[in-house]
Design a protein around this motif. Sequence first.
Motif, PDB file in Angstrom:
ATOM      1  N   ALA A 114       1.326  67.184  57.282  1.00 35.15           N
ATOM      2  CA  ALA A 114       0.816  66.923  58.534  1.00 35.15           C
ATOM      3  C   ALA A 114      -0.092  67.884  59.293  1.00 35.15           C
ATOM      4  O   ALA A 114      -1.037  67.545  59.996  1.00 35.15           O
ATOM      5  CB  ALA A 114       2.158  66.894  59.522  1.00 35.15           C
ATOM      6  N   TYR A 115       0.266  69.061  58.975  1.00 33.76           N
ATOM      7  CA  TYR A 115      -0.594  70.217  59.429  1.00 33.76           C
ATOM      8  C   TYR A 115      -2.027  70.015  58.617  1.00 33.76           C
ATOM      9  O   TYR A 115      -3.086  70.335  59.401  1.00 33.76           O
ATOM     10  CB  TYR A 115      -0.340  71.689  58.925  1.00 33.76           C
ATOM     11  CG  TYR A 115       1.105  71.931  59.822  1.00 33.76           C
ATOM     12  CD1 TYR A 115       1.430  71.450  60.985  1.00 33.76           C
ATOM     13  CD2 TYR A 115       2.126  72.760  59.226  1.00 33.76           C
ATOM     14  CE1 TYR A 115       2.601  71.586  61.425  1.00 33.76           C
ATOM     15  CE2 TYR A 115       3.288  73.153  59.856  1.00 33.76           C
ATOM     16  CZ  TYR A 115       3.519  72.604  61.081  1.00 33.76           C
ATOM     17  OH  TYR A 115       4.573  72.902  61.567  1.00 33.76           O
ATOM     18  N   GLY A 116      -2.074  69.542  57.510  1.00 31.96           N
ATOM     19  CA  GLY A 116      -3.379  69.216  56.772  1.00 31.96           C
ATOM     20  C   GLY A 116      -4.069  68.475  57.550  1.00 31.96           C
ATOM     21  O   GLY A 116      -5.480  68.215  57.532  1.00 31.96           O
ATOM     22  N   TYR A 117      -3.634  67.278  57.878  1.00 30.68           N
ATOM     23  CA  TYR A 117      -4.052  66.012  58.400  1.00 30.68           C
ATOM     24  C   TYR A 117      -4.740  66.813  60.027  1.00 30.68           C
ATOM     25  O   TYR A 117      -5.737  66.061  60.372  1.00 30.68           O
ATOM     26  CB  TYR A 117      -3.067  64.916  58.793  1.00 30.68           C
ATOM     27  CG  TYR A 117      -3.065  64.186  57.704  1.00 30.68           C
ATOM     28  CD1 TYR A 117      -4.024  63.692  57.021  1.00 30.68           C
ATOM     29  CD2 TYR A 117      -1.792  63.666  57.079  1.00 30.68           C
ATOM     30  CE1 TYR A 117      -3.952  62.801  55.742  1.00 30.68           C
ATOM     31  CE2 TYR A 117      -1.674  62.969  56.049  1.00 30.68           C
ATOM     32  CZ  TYR A 117      -2.629  62.559  55.278  1.00 30.68           C
ATOM     33  OH  TYR A 117      -2.554  61.806  54.219  1.00 30.68           O
ATOM     34  N   PHE A 118      -3.669  67.430  60.888  1.00 30.19           N
ATOM     35  CA  PHE A 118      -4.273  67.789  61.892  1.00 30.19           C
ATOM     36  C   PHE A 118      -5.445  68.801  61.579  1.00 30.19           C
ATOM     37  O   PHE A 118      -6.529  68.865  62.531  1.00 30.19           O
ATOM     38  CB  PHE A 118      -3.239  68.926  62.523  1.00 30.19           C
ATOM     39  CG  PHE A 118      -1.923  68.121  63.125  1.00 30.19           C
ATOM     40  CD1 PHE A 118      -2.480  66.915  63.979  1.00 30.19           C
ATOM     41  CD2 PHE A 118      -0.703  68.470  63.065  1.00 30.19           C
ATOM     42  CE1 PHE A 118      -1.304  66.056  64.554  1.00 30.19           C
ATOM     43  CE2 PHE A 118       0.428  67.480  63.603  1.00 30.19           C
ATOM     44  CZ  PHE A 118      -0.013  66.577  64.336  1.00 30.19           C
ATOM     45  N   GLY A 119      -5.667  69.642  60.459  1.00 31.63           N
ATOM     46  CA  GLY A 119      -6.568  70.441  60.113  1.00 31.63           C
ATOM     47  C   GLY A 119      -7.979  69.487  60.155  1.00 31.63           C
ATOM     48  O   GLY A 119      -9.094  70.020  60.415  1.00 31.63           O
ATOM     49  N   VAL A 120      -7.963  68.515  59.220  1.00 33.50           N
ATOM     50  CA  VAL A 120      -8.898  67.587  59.120  1.00 33.50           C
ATOM     51  C   VAL A 120      -9.338  67.015  60.449  1.00 33.50           C
ATOM     52  O   VAL A 120     -10.505  67.177  60.829  1.00 33.50           O
ATOM     53  CB  VAL A 120      -8.572  66.427  58.241  1.00 33.50           C
ATOM     54  CG1 VAL A 120      -9.731  65.541  58.222  1.00 33.50           C
ATOM     55  CG2 VAL A 120      -8.340  67.074  56.959  1.00 33.50           C
ATOM     56  N   LEU A 121      -8.590  66.688  61.293  1.00 36.10           N
ATOM     57  CA  LEU A 121      -8.885  65.958  62.576  1.00 36.10           C
ATOM     58  C   LEU A 121      -9.469  67.083  63.651  1.00 36.10           C
ATOM     59  O   LEU A 121     -10.330  66.966  64.147  1.00 36.10           O
ATOM     60  CB  LEU A 121      -7.665  65.491  63.492  1.00 36.10           C
ATOM     61  CG  LEU A 121      -6.894  64.167  62.684  1.00 36.10           C
ATOM     62  CD1 LEU A 121      -5.527  63.595  63.687  1.00 36.10           C
ATOM     63  CD2 LEU A 121      -7.993  63.148  62.818  1.00 36.10           C
ATOM     64  N   GLY A 122      -8.965  68.203  63.448  1.00 33.28           N
ATOM     65  CA  GLY A 122      -9.485  69.387  64.309  1.00 33.28           C
ATOM     66  C   GLY A 122     -10.854  69.784  63.750  1.00 33.28           C
ATOM     67  O   GLY A 122     -11.675  70.002  64.733  1.00 33.28           O
ATOM     68  N   GLY A 123     -11.141  69.680  62.532  1.00 32.54           N
ATOM     69  CA  GLY A 123     -12.199  69.952  61.906  1.00 32.54           C
ATOM     70  C   GLY A 123     -13.439  68.835  62.393  1.00 32.54           C
ATOM     71  O   GLY A 123     -14.616  69.256  62.814  1.00 32.54           O
ATOM     72  N   LEU A 124     -13.085  67.479  62.380  1.00 29.20           N
ATOM     73  CA  LEU A 124     -13.728  66.376  62.951  1.00 29.20           C
ATOM     74  C   LEU A 124     -14.255  66.616  64.038  1.00 29.20           C
ATOM     75  O   LEU A 124     -15.404  66.400  64.612  1.00 29.20           O
ATOM     76  CB  LEU A 124     -13.413  65.269  62.456  1.00 29.20           C
ATOM     77  CG  LEU A 124     -13.304  64.985  60.905  1.00 29.20           C
ATOM     78  CD1 LEU A 124     -12.448  63.502  60.675  1.00 29.20           C
ATOM     79  CD2 LEU A 124     -14.549  64.568  60.148  1.00 29.20           C
ATOM     80  N   ALA A 125     -13.399  66.997  65.014  1.00 26.07           N
ATOM     81  CA  ALA A 125     -13.431  67.083  66.344  1.00 26.07           C
ATOM     82  C   ALA A 125     -14.311  68.156  66.670  1.00 26.07           C
ATOM     83  O   ALA A 125     -15.280  68.088  67.365  1.00 26.07           O
ATOM     84  CB  ALA A 125     -12.039  67.397  67.246  1.00 26.07           C
ATOM     85  N   LEU A 126     -14.256  69.402  66.252  1.00 25.65           N
ATOM     86  CA  LEU A 126     -14.970  70.581  66.380  1.00 25.65           C
ATOM     87  C   LEU A 126     -16.400  70.437  66.083  1.00 25.65           C
ATOM     88  O   LEU A 126     -17.539  70.695  66.762  1.00 25.65           O
ATOM     89  CB  LEU A 126     -14.506  71.959  65.896  1.00 25.65           C
ATOM     90  CG  LEU A 126     -15.125  72.987  66.455  1.00 25.65           C
ATOM     91  CD1 LEU A 126     -15.288  73.073  67.699  1.00 25.65           C
ATOM     92  CD2 LEU A 126     -14.716  74.455  65.641  1.00 25.65           C
ATOM     93  N   ALA A 127     -16.575  69.556  64.883  1.00 27.10           N
ATOM     94  CA  ALA A 127     -17.884  69.221  64.176  1.00 27.10           C
ATOM     95  C   ALA A 127     -18.760  68.179  65.259  1.00 27.10           C
ATOM     96  O   ALA A 127     -19.835  68.258  65.762  1.00 27.10           O
ATOM     97  CB  ALA A 127     -17.798  68.565  62.751  1.00 27.10           C
ATOM     98  N   GLY A 128     -17.919  67.250  65.804  1.00 25.28           N
ATOM     99  CA  GLY A 128     -18.477  66.334  66.878  1.00 25.28           C
ATOM    100  C   GLY A 128     -18.814  66.941  68.134  1.00 25.28           C
ATOM    101  O   GLY A 128     -20.070  66.793  68.667  1.00 25.28           O
ATOM    102  N   ILE A 129     -17.864  68.005  68.513  1.00 31.45           N
ATOM    103  CA  ILE A 129     -18.230  68.771  69.893  1.00 31.45           C
ATOM    104  C   ILE A 129     -19.368  69.581  69.699  1.00 31.45           C
ATOM    105  O   ILE A 129     -20.308  69.712  70.374  1.00 31.45           O
ATOM    106  CB  ILE A 129     -17.058  69.405  70.345  1.00 31.45           C
ATOM    107  CG1 ILE A 129     -15.920  68.470  70.731  1.00 31.45           C
ATOM    108  CG2 ILE A 129     -17.314  70.272  71.347  1.00 31.45           C
ATOM    109  CD1 ILE A 129     -14.690  69.021  70.933  1.00 31.45           C
ATOM    110  N   GLY A 130     -19.551  70.373  68.502  1.00 35.71           N
ATOM    111  CA  GLY A 130     -20.586  71.342  68.254  1.00 35.71           C
ATOM    112  C   GLY A 130     -21.794  70.762  68.201  1.00 35.71           C
ATOM    113  O   GLY A 130     -22.807  70.994  68.756  1.00 35.71           O
TER     114      GLY A 130
END
Length: 238
Positions: free
Chosen positions: A42-58
């Motif tokens: 689950a933490y790994g999935y959260f990491g992927v989601l966090g990475g995608l979110a920050l990439a989009g925001i950035g």
Amino acid sequence: MERTLTLGIACLCLAPLFFWLGFGMVWWFTKDAGGGGEDRIAYGYFGVLGGLALAGIGIAILWYLSSRFLVLHSLRYLQIADAILIVGWLVYWAVNTAQEPQRLSYEGKWAALEIEVKAAKPLLAGSDIASAISMDYIGGQNSGNFPRSEAVRKEGEFLILPWATAPMYVDKWQMRVFLHNKPLLFPLDLPRLPTQSTDWSSWISPVQYQEYVIPADVQQKLTLRYRLRLVPATENFH
């Protein structure tokens, strides 16, 4: 058009960095959270989601700020930055490609790695050499191990155990030999992608593997030699 292309290249080059930053932030906050295997997934999935979110925001922030404040005469600086980022990613790709396991592929042939281990009889402590010694190819992926205990032969005070395998991928040419379950490492001096069969090497001594310290008598009285054969596809081990 030039401004849009320059901004697009910058966003594409920076998106992976934003992604790994977001992934790393999630990992940092969850690394001590504990939990079982399902929690770690689950933490790994959260990491992927966090990475995608920050990439989009950035990317969105970068596009907005550049579109709003980047004037035409300073566009050249962003193009220089784009060139530096592209070169950096190419270098990163080249380094990672060089570290990838090398696939051994030969038209109409396959690779056979043949090994012989020579051990002084006292090292075997009364055991049969095929029982006292085992080995495996740890330099990559291989297709089957072929111990040949029926071909054991004597050479003075030594016994020689033949062995063979079919390596398919090579990271490092290495053999791990176990003497009474104690591991020894033998690096093999072969090209990363051999283009032809080789002759038998000279007999080489083991080097330390992990925490096991090699006794002096083993260092001197257990050796290995090897050769690589490119075998016609119709031929099997013999």
